[in-house]
Write a protein that holds these residues in place. Structure first.
Motif, short mmCIF file in Angstrom:
data_model
loop_
_atom_site.label_atom_id
_atom_site.label_comp_id
_atom_site.label_asym_id
_atom_site.label_seq_id
_atom_site.Cartn_x
_atom_site.Cartn_y
_atom_site.Cartn_z
N THR A 131 0.94 -1.28 -0.14
CA THR A 131 0.11 0.09 0.03
C THR A 131 1.01 1.18 0.05
O THR A 131 1.77 1.39 0.91
CB THR A 131 -0.88 0.13 1.07
N ILE A 132 0.60 2.20 -1.06
CA ILE A 132 1.53 3.53 -0.97
C ILE A 132 0.92 4.32 0.03
O ILE A 132 -0.16 4.60 0.06
CB ILE A 132 1.19 4.01 -2.33
N VAL A 133 1.87 4.84 0.79
CA VAL A 133 1.59 5.78 1.91
C VAL A 133 1.94 7.28 1.16
O VAL A 133 1.09 8.15 1.52
CB VAL A 133 2.47 5.49 3.23
N ASP A 134 3.00 7.31 0.77
CA ASP A 134 3.39 8.66 -0.01
C ASP A 134 4.18 8.48 -1.12
O ASP A 134 5.03 7.71 -1.23
CB ASP A 134 4.29 9.76 1.12
N PHE A 135 3.92 9.54 -2.16
CA PHE A 135 4.59 9.14 -3.43
C PHE A 135 4.78 10.58 -4.05
O PHE A 135 4.10 11.54 -4.08
CB PHE A 135 3.61 8.56 -4.45
N GLN A 136 6.24 10.85 -4.20
CA GLN A 136 6.74 12.09 -4.81
C GLN A 136 7.42 11.93 -6.09
O GLN A 136 8.49 11.43 -6.20
CB GLN A 136 7.60 12.76 -3.83
N PRO A 137 6.64 12.46 -7.08
CA PRO A 137 7.06 11.90 -8.44
C PRO A 137 8.45 12.85 -8.78
O PRO A 137 8.74 13.84 -8.21
CB PRO A 137 6.07 12.36 -9.38
N GLY A 138 9.27 12.38 -9.70
CA GLY A 138 10.45 13.19 -10.07
C GLY A 138 9.95 14.31 -11.00
O GLY A 138 8.85 14.44 -11.40
N ASP A 139 10.94 15.33 -11.23
CA ASP A 139 10.77 16.41 -12.08
C ASP A 139 10.23 15.96 -13.49
O ASP A 139 9.51 16.65 -14.11
CB ASP A 139 11.77 17.24 -12.08
N GLU A 140 11.30 15.15 -14.16
CA GLU A 140 11.09 14.69 -15.47
C GLU A 140 10.74 13.22 -15.56
O GLU A 140 9.94 12.88 -16.49
CB GLU A 140 12.43 14.98 -16.23
N ALA A 141 11.31 12.61 -14.80
CA ALA A 141 11.12 10.82 -14.82
C ALA A 141 11.29 10.45 -13.54
O ALA A 141 12.00 11.07 -12.69
CB ALA A 141 12.26 10.34 -15.79
N GLY A 142 10.98 9.06 -13.11
CA GLY A 142 11.12 8.47 -11.96
C GLY A 142 10.71 9.21 -10.75
O GLY A 142 9.46 9.88 -10.78
N ILE A 143 11.04 8.96 -9.48
CA ILE A 143 10.20 9.49 -8.32
C ILE A 143 11.33 10.04 -7.52
O ILE A 143 12.39 9.63 -7.42
CB ILE A 143 9.54 8.38 -7.45
N LYS A 144 11.08 10.97 -6.54
CA LYS A 144 11.99 11.70 -5.65
C LYS A 144 11.91 10.83 -4.37
O LYS A 144 13.17 10.64 -3.73
CB LYS A 144 11.53 13.12 -5.47
N SER A 145 10.80 10.28 -4.03
CA SER A 145 10.71 9.58 -2.87
C SER A 145 9.32 8.63 -2.88
O SER A 145 8.53 9.23 -3.62
CB SER A 145 10.97 10.23 -1.50
N VAL A 146 9.31 7.79 -2.07
CA VAL A 146 8.15 7.01 -2.04
C VAL A 146 8.22 6.27 -0.67
O VAL A 146 9.15 5.84 -0.29
CB VAL A 146 7.82 5.82 -3.03
N THR A 147 6.98 5.98 -0.19
CA THR A 147 6.95 5.32 1.14
C THR A 147 5.69 4.12 0.96
O THR A 147 4.67 4.59 0.72
CB THR A 147 6.70 6.15 2.50
N PHE A 148 5.89 2.77 1.24
CA PHE A 148 4.70 1.88 0.95
C PHE A 148 4.79 0.89 2.30
O PHE A 148 5.98 0.84 2.91
CB PHE A 148 4.80 1.41 -0.49
N THR A 149 3.83 0.55 2.51
CA THR A 149 3.91 -0.83 3.63
C THR A 149 3.98 -2.14 2.74
O THR A 149 3.18 -2.20 1.65
CB THR A 149 2.67 -0.48 4.28
N ALA A 150 4.43 -3.14 3.36
CA ALA A 150 4.53 -4.57 2.84
C ALA A 150 3.90 -5.22 3.80
O ALA A 150 4.50 -5.36 4.94
CB ALA A 150 6.02 -5.13 2.70
N THR A 151 2.68 -5.79 3.61
CA THR A 151 1.86 -6.61 4.67
C THR A 151 1.81 -7.82 4.39
O THR A 151 1.28 -8.52 3.29
CB THR A 151 0.33 -6.02 4.37
N GLY A 152 2.41 -8.61 5.42
CA GLY A 152 2.41 -10.18 5.40
C GLY A 152 3.31 -10.60 6.47
O GLY A 152 4.21 -9.87 7.20
#
Length: 334
Positions: A131-152
Motif C-alpha cells: 500500500t502506497i503511503v506517500d509518493f513524490q514524482p520526479g521532475d522529469e522521470a522517476g520518483i523523488k521518494s516513496v513510502t509504502f507498506t509491505a503487509t505479510g
C-alpha cells in the motif's frame, strides 16, 4: 506453544482486545512453523519409502520422481530454517519501506523508481500486499521518494536487511553522449507497530501542516488541502501522507509512520553497541553502501556485506532478491 495456549485460556484474556493481538499473532507464526515442520517430516518419510521401492524394483522413472521430491524438500527445509532465524522482536510485523533518490536529479530519481518496482515485484512474489503511503514524482522521470507498506507475516524480518544505500552503474538513458553514470538511492525499512506497542508522542512536540497533494492520485489532487505533513520537533523527523482523499485518513497514516520511525530510532540506540560487537562495524547504518547494481561495462549485482555476486541483473531488478536477503540472514546467524 503450551504457555501461549494457557495464556489464551486464562480467564479475562479476551477482556482487552488490543492486548490480545501480539499473543494471537505469535501463536499464528508458531502454528505455521509447527505445521511446516510436521509436513516436512511426513513428506520426507514418504520419499524415503518411495526411494526404497524404486531401488528394489530398479525403476528409473520412480527414481527420477523421488529426486524431484527431494529437491523440493530441500527448498522447503531451507525456507523453514530461514523462517526460524526471524526471531527478532519485530520480525513478524509488517514493514514500512521508504525509498529516496540521491543527488543527481533525473538519473537518481529514475533509479529510485527502479528500486520501487523491484520491491513491489518481491512483495507480490511473496504473496504479500503493498500500500502506497506517500509518493513524490520526479521532475522529469522517476520518483523523488516513496513510502509504502509491505503487509505479510515476517515482512519486516525479511526486508530489514535492505536498509542502506543502493548504487547503480549504467549508460545513462538521459544523456545523448551515452556516458556511463553512477546513481544512488537510499532505502529505509521500519517495522509497522501494532496497537499493543506504545510510543509516547505528545501534541506539543508536533507541527502538523496541511497542503494540496501533488502527482498522481485522481481528480481530488490539487483541489483540496488533504495532504498532511507531521514534523516531530525533538528529533526533526518529518513524515507526510497524501494518497488518501481524506485529510483525517492521511493524518492517521502519517502518525502511524511517525510512531514507527520514532520506535525504530530508539531501538537503534539500544542495539547500537550490540550491533558493533556482532558485526565489527555498522553495516546497516544510514549512509552505508550495501549493494551495487552494474549494467555497464558488464552485468552484475554485488552485495558488499556478504561478498555475493549475481550475474542475472534483470532477474534481480524484477524482484528476485531472496538470495541477498537469505545470505545476510545466514551471515548474521553464523
Amino acid at each position: 506453544m503450551q504457555e501461549i495456549e494457557a495464556e489464551i485460556a486464562r480467564e479475562g484474556f479476551w477482556d482487552n482486545p488490543d492486548a490480545t493481538t501480539a499473543i494471537l499473532k505469535e501463536r499464528t507464526g508458531l502454528s505455521q512453523r509447527i505445521e511446516a515442520f510436521k509436513g516436512l517430516e511426513k513428506d520426507l518419510e514418504d520419499a524415503g519409502i518411495l526411494l526404497e521401492l524404486a531401488v528394489e524394483e530398479d525403476d528409473a522413472g520412480t527414481l527420477a520422481e523421488v529426486s524431484g521430491q527431494i529437491g523440493e524438500l530441500g527448498r522447503r527445509m531451507r525456507q523453514l530454517s530461514l523462517d526460524m532465524m526471524l526471531d527478532g522482536v519485530d520480525d513478524q510485523n509488517n514493514a514500512i519501506v521508504s525509498i529516496n533518490a540521491g543527488a543527481g536529479g533525473t538519473e537518481a530519481q529514475d533509479w529510485a523508481e527502479m528500486l520501487f518496482r523491484m520491491y513491489l515485484r518481491w512483495v507480490e512474489a511473496k504473496g504479500f500486499k503493498s500500500t502506497i503511503v506517500d509518493f513524490q514524482p520526479g521532475d522529469e522521470a522517476g520518483i523523488k521518494s516513496v513510502t509504502f507498506t509491505a503487509t505479510g507475516l515476517y515482512a519486516y524480518g525479511y526486508l530489514k536487511s535492505e536498509t542502506g544505500v543502493h548504487r547503480l552503474v549504467r549508460i545513462s538513458p538521459f544523456n545523448a553522449s551515452g556516458k556511463r553514470h553512477t546513481s544512488f538511492a537510499s532505502v529505509f525499512v521500519y517495522p509497522e507497530l501494532d496497537n499493543t506497542i506504545e510510543v509516547d508522542v505528545e501534541e506539543k512536540d508536533l507541527r502538523i501542516d496541511v497542503f494540496r497533494a501533488s502527482g498522481a492520485g485522481g481528480q481530488h489532487v490539487n483541489k483540496t488541502s488533504s495532504a498532511v505533513r507531521i514534523t516531530h520537533l525533538p528529533t526533526g523527523i518529518v513524515v507526510q501522507c497524501q494518497q488518501e482523499k481524506s485529510q483525517h485518513r492521511n493524518k492517521d497514516m502519517a502518525m502511524k509512520v511517525l510512531k514507527s520511525r520514532l520506535y525504530e530510532a530508539e531501538k537503534r540506540k539500544q542495539d547500537e553497541r550490540m550491533q558493533q560487537i556482532h558485526d565489527g562495524k555498522d553495516d546497516i547504518a544510514w549512509g552505508s553502501q550495501i549493494r551495487s547494481y552494474v549494467l555497464h561495462p558488464y552485468q552484475m549485482v554485488k552485495d558488499h556485506r556478504i561478498g555475493l555476486d549475481v550475474g542475472n541483473v534483470n532477474g534481480v531488478l524484477d524482484g528476485d532478491i531472496d538470495v541477498f536477503i537469505e545470505g545476510v540472514l545466514l551471515s548474521r546467524k553464523a
